[in-house]
Motif scaffolding. Structure first.
Motif, PDB file in Angstrom:
ATOM      1  N   SER A  37      53.944  45.365  42.256  1.00  0.00           N
ATOM      2  CA  SER A  37      52.519  45.022  42.364  1.00  0.00           C
ATOM      3  C   SER A  37      52.329  43.541  42.646  1.00  0.00           C
ATOM      4  O   SER A  37      51.398  43.153  43.356  1.00  0.00           O
ATOM      5  N   LEU A  40      52.700  43.003  46.355  1.00  0.00           N
ATOM      6  CA  LEU A  40      51.484  43.401  47.060  1.00  0.00           C
ATOM      7  C   LEU A  40      50.350  42.404  46.822  1.00  0.00           C
ATOM      8  O   LEU A  40      49.572  42.111  47.738  1.00  0.00           O
ATOM      9  N   ALA A  41      50.254  41.863  45.615  1.00  0.00           N
ATOM     10  CA  ALA A  41      49.235  40.847  45.322  1.00  0.00           C
ATOM     11  C   ALA A  41      49.493  39.584  46.149  1.00  0.00           C
ATOM     12  O   ALA A  41      48.549  38.938  46.619  1.00  0.00           O
ATOM     13  N   ARG A  44      48.327  40.247  49.677  1.00  0.00           N
ATOM     14  CA  ARG A  44      46.856  40.208  49.677  1.00  0.00           C
ATOM     15  C   ARG A  44      46.354  38.763  49.628  1.00  0.00           C
ATOM     16  O   ARG A  44      45.432  38.377  50.353  1.00  0.00           O
ATOM     17  N   ALA A  45      46.967  37.943  48.774  1.00  0.00           N
ATOM     18  CA  ALA A  45      46.565  36.538  48.660  1.00  0.00           C
ATOM     19  C   ALA A  45      46.822  35.781  49.961  1.00  0.00           C
ATOM     20  O   ALA A  45      46.025  34.930  50.356  1.00  0.00           O
ATOM     21  N   LEU A  47      46.727  37.040  52.953  1.00  0.00           N
ATOM     22  CA  LEU A  47      45.781  37.502  53.978  1.00  0.00           C
ATOM     23  C   LEU A  47      44.328  37.171  53.658  1.00  0.00           C
ATOM     24  O   LEU A  47      43.539  36.893  54.552  1.00  0.00           O
ATOM     25  N   TYR A  48      43.978  37.190  52.364  1.00  0.00           N
ATOM     26  CA  TYR A  48      42.568  37.043  51.985  1.00  0.00           C
ATOM     27  C   TYR A  48      42.286  35.868  51.051  1.00  0.00           C
ATOM     28  O   TYR A  48      41.145  35.632  50.701  1.00  0.00           O
ATOM     29  N   THR A  51      41.756  35.170  44.833  1.00  0.00           N
ATOM     30  CA  THR A  51      40.409  35.598  44.486  1.00  0.00           C
ATOM     31  C   THR A  51      40.269  35.856  42.996  1.00  0.00           C
ATOM     32  O   THR A  51      41.241  35.859  42.260  1.00  0.00           O
ATOM     33  N   TYR A  58      43.517  35.345  40.381  1.00  0.00           N
ATOM     34  CA  TYR A  58      44.880  35.336  40.924  1.00  0.00           C
ATOM     35  C   TYR A  58      45.564  33.983  40.748  1.00  0.00           C
ATOM     36  O   TYR A  58      46.763  33.915  40.572  1.00  0.00           O
TER      37      TYR A  58
END
Length: 119
Positions: A37, A40-41, A44-45, A47-48, A51, A58
């Motif tokens: 996980s 994956l986090a 995500r961080a 790309l985005y 947050t 995060y």
């Protein structure tokens, strides 16, 4: 979009880790608390951005667990992502600080190294 490789300098339990992904389906598996996980986090961080607030912040949640790597060097909070989109290959590098204004992120054309303007 196709993610080709992930390089983590420091993000949660991952310190100096690299992952190569193949075109098609990639399966990420492992024991509980192995870091699936967290990987994956990290993606995500990248790309985005980092947050969230409170427990879902995060920046606080995924600060590197270790302050020094195996060679005794300071661990940077961030990493790299190489991905293909629209037939072009990109290289993103992010090093996050204690606050958003300290973040340093760049997105470049993989082959030329020229910065890519994101609109």
């Amino acid at each position: 979009m196709f993610i080709k490789s992930v390089k983590i300098y420091g993000f949660g339990k991952h310190i100096n880790r690299e992952f190569e992904l193949k075109n098609g389906l990639n399966v990420i598996y492992g024991d509980n608390e192995a870091g699936k996980s967290t990987l994956l986090a990290f993606i995500r961080a990248m790309l985005y951005g980092l947050t969230g607030r409170g427990e879902d912040n995060y920046r606080k949640k995924y600060m590197p667990w270790e302050k020094l790597d195996g060679d005794g060097k300071a661990v940077k909070f961030g990493g790299e992502l190489v991905f293909e989109s629209g037939g072009l290959l990109y290289h993103e590098v992010c090093v996050w600080g204690a606050s958003k204004r300290e973040d340093i992120c760049s997105l470049c054309d993989f082959y030329s190294g020229r910065p890519v303007r994101v609109e």
